[in-house]
Design an enzyme around this catalytic site. Structure first.
Site, PDB file in Angstrom:
ATOM      1  CD  GLU A 228      63.234  38.806  23.116  1.00 50.25           C
ATOM      2  OE1 GLU A 228      63.505  38.525  24.521  1.00 50.25           O
ATOM      3  OE2 GLU A 228      62.692  38.237  22.547  1.00 50.25           O
ATOM      4  CB  THR A 277      60.273  31.700  21.572  1.00 49.36           C
ATOM      5  OG1 THR A 277      60.405  33.062  21.841  1.00 49.36           O
ATOM      6  CG2 THR A 277      61.493  30.671  21.504  1.00 49.36           C
ATOM      7  NE  ARG A 284      55.733  35.759  29.506  1.00 45.12           N
ATOM      8  CZ  ARG A 284      55.294  35.135  30.688  1.00 45.12           C
ATOM      9  NH1 ARG A 284      54.763  33.773  30.876  1.00 45.12           N
ATOM     10  NH2 ARG A 284      55.569  36.080  31.618  1.00 45.12           N
ATOM     11  NE  ARG A 316      58.606  32.818  30.194  1.00 48.63           N
ATOM     12  CZ  ARG A 316      58.674  33.750  29.149  1.00 48.63           C
ATOM     13  NH1 ARG A 316      59.007  35.215  29.337  1.00 48.63           N
ATOM     14  NH2 ARG A 316      58.971  33.384  28.028  1.00 48.63           N
ATOM     15  CD  GLU A 321      62.976  34.535  28.701  1.00 46.12           C
ATOM     16  OE1 GLU A 321      63.020  35.537  28.085  1.00 46.12           O
ATOM     17  OE2 GLU A 321      63.045  33.500  27.919  1.00 46.12           O
TER      18      GLU A 321
END
Ligand code: ADP
Ligand code: DAR
Length: 363
Positions: A228, A277, A284, A316, A321
């Site tokens: 991503e 986010t 994270r 999660r 995810e």
């Protein structure tokens, strides 16, 4: 799509999916105030949230400057998602000094001594677009540049390892069996072309070209290429010492900073990422932990999600995810806040949040 059709569609999403932050904060007047080419750019940014009404954020930046260029739009989403008070300026502190606080999970409970721990950050080079706007050639070019840097890293006494590529006919290409093995061990990312959010945003275009992973010899330092974000840099360890985990990541990151072109970093927004986010610390930090009582053995996460949220934590599944909890309530727990909090605060948020969740689980 005409402007009136666009506005009608977004209004409908706002009614049917109030959690879609893009729809919640989209402002018709602001959109019409933009010159035509900027309107087109903003449409690319919000396309995923329009085509996927159940999006949480509903927008991805395409270029590092998008957050500044479309601040009247993005800042509303960021204040909302990251719980930043409307009167407080967005700003991103950085603090990797963990020496003043000891976060060892064994101090919460001595049985928490072999927890699967992971902390990752995202980085994007200034000289390339973000992944939603890259051409196939740019993806391949960036991967070559990263693989070249990894050749140097591979000789490092503490971070030596190897690069594995998904790019067909490339020097380091791995086969399907090796790829699946790395996914099953939670090291490698899944086929992105199956993600409806990423594919509409253009982030999974040209899959699997320009994608791969660097893995250190002892497999506790990994770098994703072309997911991503252009880079996802992570440390993964089984144990209880969060300080050691975070220091491992920071030491590896500092070496990579000397081997790669400059990263896109903004004074206001911190580390620039595709998804709002992840903006800011872009970090994270997660634990895979068994919470059978709060998760009803992984069958119903609603109570766990409610309690976790009250402690600033997100839940999660064990596959990451959009995945499900594991048997006997194995779940992935991580702090939600990434913008406006430093790396050290995130480590503390994780430790303090898990402590409170663990007390509830043991009640
Ligand atoms: P990201 O954390 O990069 O946003 P995901 O949540 O999809 O992405 O997780 C990516 C992969 O990392 C998944 O396979 C997930 O199971 C794995 N993972 C996340 N946290 C941990 C952890 N604490 N221990 C082991 N694997 C983890
Ligand atoms: N599905 C998108 C992404 C939200 C956060 N997850 C990321 N960035 N992987 C949404 O807007 O819901």
């Amino acid at each position: 799509m005409t402007h009136s059709k666009l506005f009608e569609t977004i209004k409908q999403i706002k009614n049917t999916h109030p959690e879609n932050l893009m729809a919640r904060h989209f402002d018709e007047e602001y959109f019409l105030s933009l010159e035509q080419n900027k309107q087109q750019n903003l449409l690319k940014i919000i396309k995923s949230g329009i085509k996927n009404p159940n999006s949480q954020m509903g927008a991805y930046a395409m270029h590092a400057n998008d957050y500044e260029d479309f601040a009247p739009f993005f800042d509303k989403l960021l204040h909302d998602y990251h719980n930043i008070d409307a009167n407080k300026e967005i700003s991103q502190p950085s603090n990797w000094d963990f020496s003043n606080t000891s976060c060892d999970l064994k101090n919460i409970d001595k049985t928490l001594n072999d927890v699967s721990m992971r902390v990752r950050v995202a980085r994007n080079p200034k000289i390339f677009p973000l992944t939603g706007a890259m051409s196939k050639n740019e993806r391949i070019e960036f991967e070559k540049l990263a693989a070249n840097a990894f050749q140097t890293l591979a000789q490092h006494k503490d971070f030596g390892g190897k690069y594995l590529s998904l790019t067909p006919n490339s020097l380091h290409q791995i086969n399907e069996a090796e790829y699946q093995k790395r996914i099953d061990s939670h090291q490698m990312f899944k086929d992105m072309s199956n993600d409806k959010y990423l594919s509409v945003a253009g982030i999974s275009n040209d899959w699997p070209y320009g994608r791969g992973i660097y893995i250190s010899r002892n497999e506790d330092f990994l770098v994703w290429v072309g997911e991503e974000d252009n880079l996802r840099i992570m440390a993964m360890q089984i144990g209880s010492n969060l300080n050691a985990l975070f220091n491992r990541l920071h030491n590896g990151l500092e070496i990579l900073e000397t081997l790669l072109p400059a990263f896109a970093i903004s004074k206001k927004y911190g580390n620039i990422t595709s998804c709002p986010t992840n903006l800011g610390a872009s970090m994270r930090a997660s634990l895979h932990i068994k919470l059978p009582n709060l998760s009803k053995n992984g069958t119903d996460l609603s109570e766990l999600e409610r309690e976790a949220k009250s402690f600033g934590l997100a839940v999660r599944g064990v596959g990451g995810e959009h995945s499900k909890a594991g048997i006997d309530g194995l779940v992935d727990i991580s702090p939600s806040a990434r913008l406006g909090v430093s790396e050290m605060q995130i480590m503390q948020n994780l430790y303090q949040g898990i402590d409170r969740l663990w007390q509830l689980e043991k009640q």
